[in-house]
Write a protein that holds these residues in place. Structure first.
Motif, mmCIF file in Angstrom:
data_model
loop_
_atom_site.group_PDB
_atom_site.id
_atom_site.type_symbol
_atom_site.label_atom_id
_atom_site.label_comp_id
_atom_site.label_asym_id
_atom_site.label_seq_id
_atom_site.Cartn_x
_atom_site.Cartn_y
_atom_site.Cartn_z
ATOM 1 N N THR A 64 0.909 -1.164 -0.137
ATOM 2 C CA THR A 64 -0.042 -0.210 -0.084
ATOM 3 C C THR A 64 0.959 1.000 -0.154
ATOM 4 O O THR A 64 1.774 1.493 0.896
ATOM 5 C CB THR A 64 -0.950 0.027 1.222
ATOM 6 O OG1 THR A 64 -1.854 -1.077 1.230
ATOM 7 C CG2 THR A 64 -1.774 1.288 0.977
ATOM 8 N N ARG A 65 0.750 2.153 -1.064
ATOM 9 C CA ARG A 65 1.786 3.072 -1.203
ATOM 10 C C ARG A 65 1.174 4.445 -0.769
ATOM 11 O O ARG A 65 0.041 4.752 -1.334
ATOM 12 C CB ARG A 65 2.006 3.306 -2.757
ATOM 13 C CG ARG A 65 2.550 1.768 -3.187
ATOM 14 C CD ARG A 65 3.075 1.779 -4.682
ATOM 15 N NE ARG A 65 2.797 0.245 -5.133
ATOM 16 C CZ ARG A 65 3.531 0.201 -6.576
ATOM 17 N NH1 ARG A 65 3.841 0.927 -7.171
ATOM 18 N NH2 ARG A 65 3.280 -1.221 -6.672
ATOM 19 N N PHE A 66 1.983 5.470 -0.330
ATOM 20 C CA PHE A 66 1.765 6.652 0.067
ATOM 21 C C PHE A 66 2.793 7.752 -0.312
ATOM 22 O O PHE A 66 3.840 7.479 -0.218
ATOM 23 C CB PHE A 66 1.434 7.029 1.700
ATOM 24 C CG PHE A 66 0.474 5.996 2.173
ATOM 25 C CD1 PHE A 66 -0.921 6.384 2.422
ATOM 26 C CD2 PHE A 66 0.751 4.524 2.709
ATOM 27 C CE1 PHE A 66 -1.874 5.575 3.012
ATOM 28 C CE2 PHE A 66 -0.378 3.851 3.213
ATOM 29 C CZ PHE A 66 -1.633 4.384 3.481
ATOM 30 N N TYR A 67 2.118 8.789 -0.927
ATOM 31 C CA TYR A 67 3.080 9.526 -1.535
ATOM 32 C C TYR A 67 2.912 11.147 -0.998
ATOM 33 O O TYR A 67 2.035 11.450 -0.163
ATOM 34 C CB TYR A 67 2.826 9.666 -2.966
ATOM 35 C CG TYR A 67 2.676 8.535 -3.548
ATOM 36 C CD1 TYR A 67 4.085 7.938 -4.100
ATOM 37 C CD2 TYR A 67 1.655 7.918 -4.140
ATOM 38 C CE1 TYR A 67 4.103 6.765 -4.863
ATOM 39 C CE2 TYR A 67 1.448 6.545 -4.703
ATOM 40 C CZ TYR A 67 2.766 5.787 -5.073
ATOM 41 O OH TYR A 67 2.935 4.803 -5.933
ATOM 42 N N ALA A 68 3.978 11.962 -1.207
ATOM 43 C CA ALA A 68 4.090 13.497 -0.892
ATOM 44 C C ALA A 68 3.506 13.772 0.531
ATOM 45 O O ALA A 68 2.842 14.685 0.875
ATOM 46 C CB ALA A 68 2.898 14.024 -2.018
ATOM 47 N N GLY A 69 4.085 12.999 1.464
ATOM 48 C CA GLY A 69 3.844 13.230 2.869
ATOM 49 C C GLY A 69 2.316 13.287 3.245
ATOM 50 O O GLY A 69 2.122 13.555 4.331
ATOM 51 N N GLU A 70 1.585 12.221 2.466
ATOM 52 C CA GLU A 70 0.138 12.323 2.834
ATOM 53 C C GLU A 70 0.199 11.394 4.385
ATOM 54 O O GLU A 70 -1.009 11.331 5.059
ATOM 55 C CB GLU A 70 -0.785 11.598 1.723
ATOM 56 C CG GLU A 70 -0.046 10.286 1.381
ATOM 57 C CD GLU A 70 -1.112 9.522 0.069
ATOM 58 O OE1 GLU A 70 -2.110 10.338 -0.162
ATOM 59 O OE2 GLU A 70 -0.591 8.975 -0.614
ATOM 60 N N LEU A 71 1.190 10.441 4.597
ATOM 61 C CA LEU A 71 1.087 9.686 5.686
ATOM 62 C C LEU A 71 2.166 10.048 6.591
ATOM 63 O O LEU A 71 2.057 10.180 7.797
ATOM 64 C CB LEU A 71 1.136 8.378 5.435
ATOM 65 C CG LEU A 71 1.002 7.211 6.369
ATOM 66 C CD1 LEU A 71 -0.271 7.587 6.941
ATOM 67 C CD2 LEU A 71 1.124 5.828 6.104
ATOM 68 N N VAL A 72 3.344 10.433 6.037
ATOM 69 C CA VAL A 72 4.757 10.705 6.811
ATOM 70 C C VAL A 72 5.366 11.730 6.179
ATOM 71 O O VAL A 72 5.711 11.900 5.091
ATOM 72 C CB VAL A 72 5.561 9.574 6.961
ATOM 73 C CG1 VAL A 72 6.783 10.007 7.881
ATOM 74 C CG2 VAL A 72 4.775 8.240 7.717
ATOM 75 N N GLY A 73 5.448 12.985 7.046
ATOM 76 C CA GLY A 73 6.035 14.200 6.427
ATOM 77 C C GLY A 73 7.707 14.031 6.343
ATOM 78 O O GLY A 73 8.273 13.046 7.086
#
Length: 365
Positions: A64-73
């Motif tokens: 499961t992929r998260f981009y552009a700080g949407e989960l971790v800055g």
């Protein structure tokens, strides 16, 4: 030479099923992987995505992929791994985590005649090295293992060079008080030794600062201009001397790593190493493309060897001063910076790079 990761692969893992059920923030079959940078960045679209896609093709794992700080800055990657927010951070921007990875900045020391592929290979060898730096610990054992993570090198950035929106640097005096962006503590040292007024900020914030003339230039790889939409802003660049290369990590929490089977770990290790080297090749191709586009639009690229002699000497003096300052500052804090720098210099030279005049003599003292 055996790598720290490959050492972990020895022998069958006892109780893998139990670990998978109890360790890590998610089940081993689906791993959460997060980037604080957007997909257009070379470490996301060219590392995170191809790595995850290859792993899904080669194993039964999904991501499961998260981009552009949407989960971790930016700067929160290590906390997220240690706290169980995610399984994998890519990139783990080590230079943005003050004090956590003191030796990693070694890749930002000034060198001559290097590119992304050379530095990527050198950094992989640094992480794999069995040379003891302090208390019987290698670079990997000193820098990575205590964080309860497992990590690999990404493709190194291209050489960080001085770029300005208009000002041409023709003498040492042109550096005095010039406001330029630096992205990390060691880069700040380099710019201060040049006489520049460094302004520390993430590269993602520099576009607005350059547009508003808050800063007049930036220390950044030419290949990175595209990632941050700076190709049309920057009109002058000095090539041929790398004021360091930015390196960082592809990292998984130790608990999530231990939840994988031995075969999954083997494929994980092979895949990220392969992807990092492909990333370095991409970075070099992007450098050529960005440079051609910028030059066609009027950007002036000047080779360091073509600068006036007094300016070349000034840059070389600042480079040596940076090596000394970084080593002596970290040594005073108890870190094995001199041995790390000596090992790094050997690896850079083995890849065909050069040291600034005076560095080898200083390291040999």
């Amino acid at each position: 030479m055996k790598t720290p990761v490959k050492t972990l692969l020895k022998g069958a893992l006892a109780g893998v099923a139990a670990l998978a059920a109890t360790a890590g923030p998610s089940a081993a079959q689906n791993l959460m992987i997060s980037a604080s940078l957007p997909q257009v960045h070379m470490w996301v679209g060219q590392v995170l995505d191809p790595f995850a896609t290859k792993m899904e093709e080669r194993t039964d794992l999904t991501f499961t992929r998260f981009y552009a700080g949407e989960l971790v800055g930016v700067g929160r990657g290590l906390d997220a791994l240690q706290g169980g927010t995610v399984d994998i951070i890519s990139p783990l921007l080590a230079p943005y985590i003050p004090g956590a990875f003191p030796l990693t900045d070694v890749s930002q020391l000034p060198v001559y005649g290097t590119d992304s592929a050379q530095i990527t290979r050198a950094f992989q060898k640094l992480m794999d090295s069995d040379v003891e730096l302090k208390d019987g610990k290698t670079f990997y054992q000193y820098e990575i293992e205590p964080k309860n993570i497992v990590a690999w090198a990404l493709g190194a950035s291209g050489p960080y060079v001085i770029n300005t929106t208009s000002k041409e640097i023709t003498s040492p005096a042109d550096f005095q008080g010039l406001p330029l962006r630096a992205g990390a503590a060691l880069q700040t040292m380099t710019l201060e030794n040049l006489g520049v007024n460094p302004v520390t900020m993430p590269a993602a914030q520099a576009y607005e600062a350059l547009s508003r003339k808050t800063i007049e230039g930036i220390l950044l790889s030419v290949a990175d201009w595209k990632s941050y939409s700076m190709t049309e802003l920057l009109k002058y660049s000095i090539e041929g001397v790398a004021l360091g290369h930015w390196e960082s990590y592809h990292a998984i929490s130790k608990s999530s790593w231990d939840s994988l089977t031995e075969e999954q770990q083997r494929i994980f290790d092979e895949t990220i190493r392969e992807t990092a080297l492909e990333n370095a090749e991409f970075i070099q191709k992007q450098y050529v493309e960005v440079r051609e586009t910028a030059e066609a639009a009027g950007t002036k690229f000047v080779q360091a060897e073509d600068l006036p002699q007094d300016l070349r000497d000034h840059i070389a003096t600042a480079a040596v001063a940076t090596w000394k300052q970084w080593i002596e500052t970290l040594e005073a804090d108890g870190h094995p910076a001199r041995k790390t720098a000596q090992l790094w210099s050997e690896l850079v030279l083995a890849e065909g790079g050069e040291l600034p005049p005076g560095v080898a003599e200083y390291l040999a003292d």
